[in-house]
Design an enzyme around this catalytic site. Structure first.
Site, PDB file in Angstrom:
ATOM      1  CD  GLU A 128      -3.159  -0.508   0.163  1.00 18.62           C
ATOM      2  OE1 GLU A 128      -2.852  -0.338  -1.043  1.00 18.62           O
ATOM      3  OE2 GLU A 128      -4.302  -0.334   0.606  1.00 18.62           O
ATOM      4  CB  THR A 180      -5.018   6.254  -3.593  1.00 17.92           C
ATOM      5  OG1 THR A 180      -5.890   5.206  -4.015  1.00 17.92           O
ATOM      6  CG2 THR A 180      -5.053   6.363  -2.076  1.00 17.92           C
TER       7      THR A 180
END
Length: 306
Positions: A128, A180
């Site tokens: 991530e 993101t």
């Protein structure tokens, strides 16, 4: 084990008010991942999907997770990984988390499960970080644990699995891109105390509603006064789709992760399907392709495939 195949589920992060701390696994869509044990310390990544993701392990979300695991284990063995992504990158449905979590889970199985679920989450967080620049676990935790999870803390890691209410999830992924990293950059750096207090109340109410299986409390807690007002401007027709979903009987919902996907929770499958049809129609009307999914909350997370 010499080989293992997995189905790795999409996830909905934040659950409206729980920015970076709440997440939920769903049944559709799912990535497919296959792992093979090698007798040499080499890492090989293959992608069979259409997204053109890098296969260099140091630039691949799954790859960096596996490199960290190999470094930790000091092993003379390696892995060959084949990934077919059905969760489109940039969808807001936990695409990077699926690759990262699936990598940690698959290699753990190949090696005889030496790591706990929490340890697998720790490794997956490096994936991530590569994808978004931040180590967060709100997608990874439900992907590995299944159901709905609360990440009480990321550093040190403290994950609390919650109960899984018997609800249906409708999710629409309009084919527009929201990165993101970009969605994080537009967030406010300072918030009013009044908004913070309201948000804390919503998060507490949502967790209580999930634990008590109180659908009415869940519904009135699915409200975000901090993140959604800013991020929603990146998603075409967001306000209209949310309003029409509530009119159709949804308990509530909002942006899935950083978007552009939008999700809604419903008590009945009939309501969830009705909302799905409306979502598709709204995006068709403005010429935006979309994928719509209706499923139960996935209480199992990643599963093996024979």
């Amino acid at each position: 084990m010499k080989k293992v195949k997995l189905k790795v589920p999409a996830t909905v992060a934040n659950l409206v008010c729980g920015f970076d701390i709440l997440g939920m696994a769903v049944n559709e869509p799912c990535d497919e991942m296959e792992f093979r044990l090698l007798d040499r310390p080499e890492l090989i990544i293959h992608h069979t999907d259409e997204y053109g993701l890098p296969e260099d392990p140091e630039k691949n979300v799954a790859g960096v997770v596996l490199l960290k695991m190999m470094e930790h284990l000091k092993t003379n063995q390696g892995f060959e990984v084949t990934i077919h992504k059905n969760i489109k990158p940039g969808s807001g449905l936990g695409s990077s988390a699926a690759s990262a979590a699936g990598a940690a889970y698959g290699v753990n199985m190949l090696l005889g499960n030496p790591f706990s679920e929490e340890e697998m989450v720790r490794f997956a967080m490096f994936g991530e970080e590569l994808a978004s620049g931040v180590q967060h676990a709100d997608n990874i935790a439900p992907c590995i644990y299944g159901g709905i999870t609360l990440v009480k803390s990321s550093h040190p890691l403290d994950i609390i699995p919650l109960s899984t209410p018997d609800l249906f999830v409708t999710a629409v992924h309009p084919q527009v891109e929201v990165k993101t990293s970009d969605a994080r950059q537009i967030l406010k750096k300072n918030i009013r105390m009044k908004d913070a207090v309201q948000q804390w109340g919503n998060i507490a109410g949502l967790v209580a509603g999930i634990l008590k299986n109180d659908f009415a409390l869940i519904g009135r807690s699915l409200s975000d006064v901090i993140v959604e007002p800013v991020r929603s401007i990146l998603i075409p027709k967001f306000d209209l789709i949310k309003a029409r979903s509530l009119e159709a009987g949804a308990l509530g919902g909002g942006i899935s992760g950083s978007g552009p996907s939008v999700f809604m929770l419903s008590e009945k499958k009939q309501t969830a399907n009705k909302i799905a049809e409306m979502m598709k129609w709204e995006y068709d009307e403005i010429g935006v392709d979309s994928f719509v999914y209706v499923s139960k909350i996935n209480d199992r997370g990643i599963k093996t495939v024979n």
